[in-house]
Scaffold this motif. Structure first.
Motif, mmCIF file in Angstrom:
data_model
loop_
_atom_site.group_PDB
_atom_site.id
_atom_site.type_symbol
_atom_site.label_atom_id
_atom_site.label_comp_id
_atom_site.label_asym_id
_atom_site.label_seq_id
_atom_site.Cartn_x
_atom_site.Cartn_y
_atom_site.Cartn_z
ATOM 1 N N ASP A 213 0.833 -1.255 -0.078
ATOM 2 C CA ASP A 213 -0.027 0.106 0.190
ATOM 3 C C ASP A 213 0.917 1.256 0.002
ATOM 4 N N VAL A 214 1.912 1.292 0.475
ATOM 5 C CA VAL A 214 2.804 2.439 1.044
ATOM 6 C C VAL A 214 3.626 2.424 -0.445
ATOM 7 N N LEU A 215 4.008 1.468 -0.890
ATOM 8 C CA LEU A 215 4.605 1.552 -2.247
ATOM 9 C C LEU A 215 3.918 2.239 -3.596
ATOM 10 N N ARG A 216 2.710 1.649 -3.401
ATOM 11 C CA ARG A 216 1.459 2.228 -4.367
ATOM 12 C C ARG A 216 1.431 3.627 -4.189
ATOM 13 N N ALA A 217 1.195 4.097 -3.152
ATOM 14 C CA ALA A 217 0.986 5.751 -2.784
ATOM 15 C C ALA A 217 2.141 6.404 -2.987
ATOM 16 N N ALA A 218 3.432 5.828 -3.190
ATOM 17 C CA ALA A 218 4.665 6.403 -3.479
ATOM 18 C C ALA A 218 4.967 6.481 -5.036
ATOM 19 N N GLY A 219 3.833 5.925 -5.876
ATOM 20 C CA GLY A 219 3.937 6.007 -7.382
ATOM 21 C C GLY A 219 4.230 4.766 -7.916
ATOM 22 N N CYS A 220 4.565 3.834 -7.267
ATOM 23 C CA CYS A 220 5.316 2.619 -7.822
ATOM 24 C C CYS A 220 4.047 2.212 -8.726
ATOM 25 N N THR A 221 4.705 1.825 -10.216
ATOM 26 C CA THR A 221 3.818 1.218 -11.062
ATOM 27 C C THR A 221 3.850 -0.396 -11.237
ATOM 28 N N THR A 222 4.938 -0.866 -10.644
ATOM 29 C CA THR A 222 5.272 -2.297 -10.623
ATOM 30 C C THR A 222 5.766 -2.592 -9.175
ATOM 31 N N ILE A 223 5.237 -3.513 -8.510
ATOM 32 C CA ILE A 223 5.552 -4.004 -7.290
ATOM 33 C C ILE A 223 5.851 -5.312 -7.379
ATOM 34 N N ARG A 224 7.210 -5.772 -6.625
ATOM 35 C CA ARG A 224 7.619 -7.179 -6.616
ATOM 36 C C ARG A 224 7.643 -7.355 -5.202
ATOM 37 N N ALA A 225 7.227 -8.476 -4.597
ATOM 38 C CA ALA A 225 7.139 -8.745 -3.257
ATOM 39 C C ALA A 225 7.538 -10.366 -2.950
ATOM 40 N N GLU A 226 8.122 -10.576 -1.795
ATOM 41 C CA GLU A 226 8.364 -11.862 -1.269
ATOM 42 C C GLU A 226 8.495 -12.054 -0.105
ATOM 43 N N LYS A 227 8.707 -13.466 0.519
ATOM 44 C CA LYS A 227 8.728 -13.712 2.016
ATOM 45 C C LYS A 227 9.857 -14.541 1.959
ATOM 46 N N ALA A 228 10.981 -13.714 2.102
ATOM 47 C CA ALA A 228 12.567 -14.306 2.253
ATOM 48 C C ALA A 228 13.116 -13.636 3.393
ATOM 49 N N SER A 229 14.103 -14.323 3.882
ATOM 50 C CA SER A 229 15.074 -13.607 4.837
ATOM 51 C C SER A 229 15.934 -12.567 4.197
ATOM 52 N N GLY A 230 16.082 -11.562 4.884
ATOM 53 C CA GLY A 230 16.804 -10.290 4.258
ATOM 54 C C GLY A 230 18.220 -10.602 4.616
ATOM 55 N N THR A 231 18.635 -11.527 5.321
ATOM 56 C CA THR A 231 20.160 -11.827 5.661
ATOM 57 C C THR A 231 20.914 -11.949 4.531
ATOM 58 N N SER A 232 20.353 -12.114 3.165
ATOM 59 C CA SER A 232 21.367 -12.511 2.266
ATOM 60 C C SER A 232 20.233 -12.220 0.850
ATOM 61 N N THR A 233 21.165 -11.847 -0.147
ATOM 62 C CA THR A 233 19.970 -11.917 -1.272
ATOM 63 C C THR A 233 20.012 -13.106 -2.199
ATOM 64 N N LYS A 234 20.569 -14.072 -1.627
ATOM 65 C CA LYS A 234 20.550 -15.250 -2.363
ATOM 66 C C LYS A 234 19.191 -15.886 -2.227
ATOM 67 N N GLY A 235 18.673 -16.278 -3.355
ATOM 68 C CA GLY A 235 17.213 -16.739 -3.228
ATOM 69 C C GLY A 235 16.277 -16.071 -3.031
ATOM 70 N N ARG A 236 16.432 -14.721 -3.316
ATOM 71 C CA ARG A 236 15.291 -13.656 -3.455
ATOM 72 C C ARG A 236 15.114 -13.116 -4.982
ATOM 73 N N THR A 237 14.208 -14.204 -5.515
ATOM 74 C CA THR A 237 14.156 -14.137 -6.835
ATOM 75 C C THR A 237 13.467 -13.074 -7.472
ATOM 76 N N GLU A 238 12.498 -12.429 -6.562
ATOM 77 C CA GLU A 238 11.753 -11.114 -7.160
ATOM 78 C C GLU A 238 12.615 -9.996 -6.907
ATOM 79 N N LEU A 239 13.434 -9.895 -6.010
ATOM 80 C CA LEU A 239 14.419 -8.568 -5.909
ATOM 81 C C LEU A 239 15.358 -8.809 -7.231
ATOM 82 N N ARG A 240 15.842 -10.067 -7.417
ATOM 83 C CA ARG A 240 16.720 -10.365 -8.952
ATOM 84 C C ARG A 240 16.193 -10.016 -9.874
ATOM 85 N N ILE A 241 14.726 -10.269 -10.337
ATOM 86 C CA ILE A 241 14.174 -9.728 -11.375
ATOM 87 C C ILE A 241 13.910 -8.353 -11.466
#
Length: 184
Positions: free
Chosen positions: A22-50
């Motif tokens: 909701d906050v990202l939409r309000a900030a003007g984001c036209t595309t939002i990618r989301a995932e449920k994954a640990s933030g301790t590493s970027t490995k395995g975070r496919t939405e961020l990689r995309i």
């Protein structure tokens, strides 16, 4: 034409992404990618990689807070460098981070240090809690994921280590370790 992309992340499956989205939409984001994954590493975070693969010059990546993006200085710097090389910017909705300004870049580095510090403190508290539980005799560790009796029974029947590993879906090294432990 530049695009504003949003990235939302939570660590566990029982947490909700809706507030960040909701906050990202309000900030003007036209595309939002989301995932449920640990933030301790970027490995395995496919939405961020995309997002990082797709983002182009003039685009902006928006997150609600820096810890949604990375919890280590190395990962944060790597993401920022990749964005900079592509000519893209990073912005946070809840923190004064905007990599198009000098102050925003400096604040980003400070937040990254604190995010990593928080992760390290959490890890230290967890290890202290485990040590205290072991002293009280209440910490058992995680349950064994390999059926030791089954490995030994198959071995006693003359089944080879590779076949045992295949049948039980485990590594051969684990089979050898259990066989050796049983014969010791």
């Amino acid at each position: 034409m530049s695009t504003i992309y949003g990235y939302a992340r939570v660590s566990t499956t029982d947490q909700d992404l809706a507030i960040q989205q909701d906050v990202l939409r309000a900030a003007g984001c036209t595309t939002i990618r989301a995932e449920k994954a640990s933030g301790t590493s970027t490995k395995g975070r496919t939405e961020l990689r995309i997002l990082l693969d797709f983002i182009r010059s003039g685009d902006t990546l928006v997150v609600t807070r820096i810890d949604r993006l990375a919890r280590s200085i190395a990962d944060l710097q790597s993401i920022v460098i990749e964005l900079r090389q592509k000519g893209a910017a990073l912005r946070c909705t809840e923190q004064p981070v905007d990599t198009t300004t000098s102050a925003g870049k400096a604040f980003l580095d400070m937040l990254g240090v604190f995010a990593e510090f928080e992760t390290n403190l959490r890890r230290e508290r967890q290890l202290e809690g485990i040590a205290a539980a072991k002293e009280r005799g209440v910490y058992k560790g995680r349950k064994a994921s390999i059926d030791t009796a089954r490995v030994q029974a198959l071995h006693a029947e003359g089944v080879g280590a590779s076949e045992i590993a295949r049948q039980l879906g485990i590594g051969r090294a684990s089979v050898y370790r259990l066989i050796e432990a049983a014969s010791a």
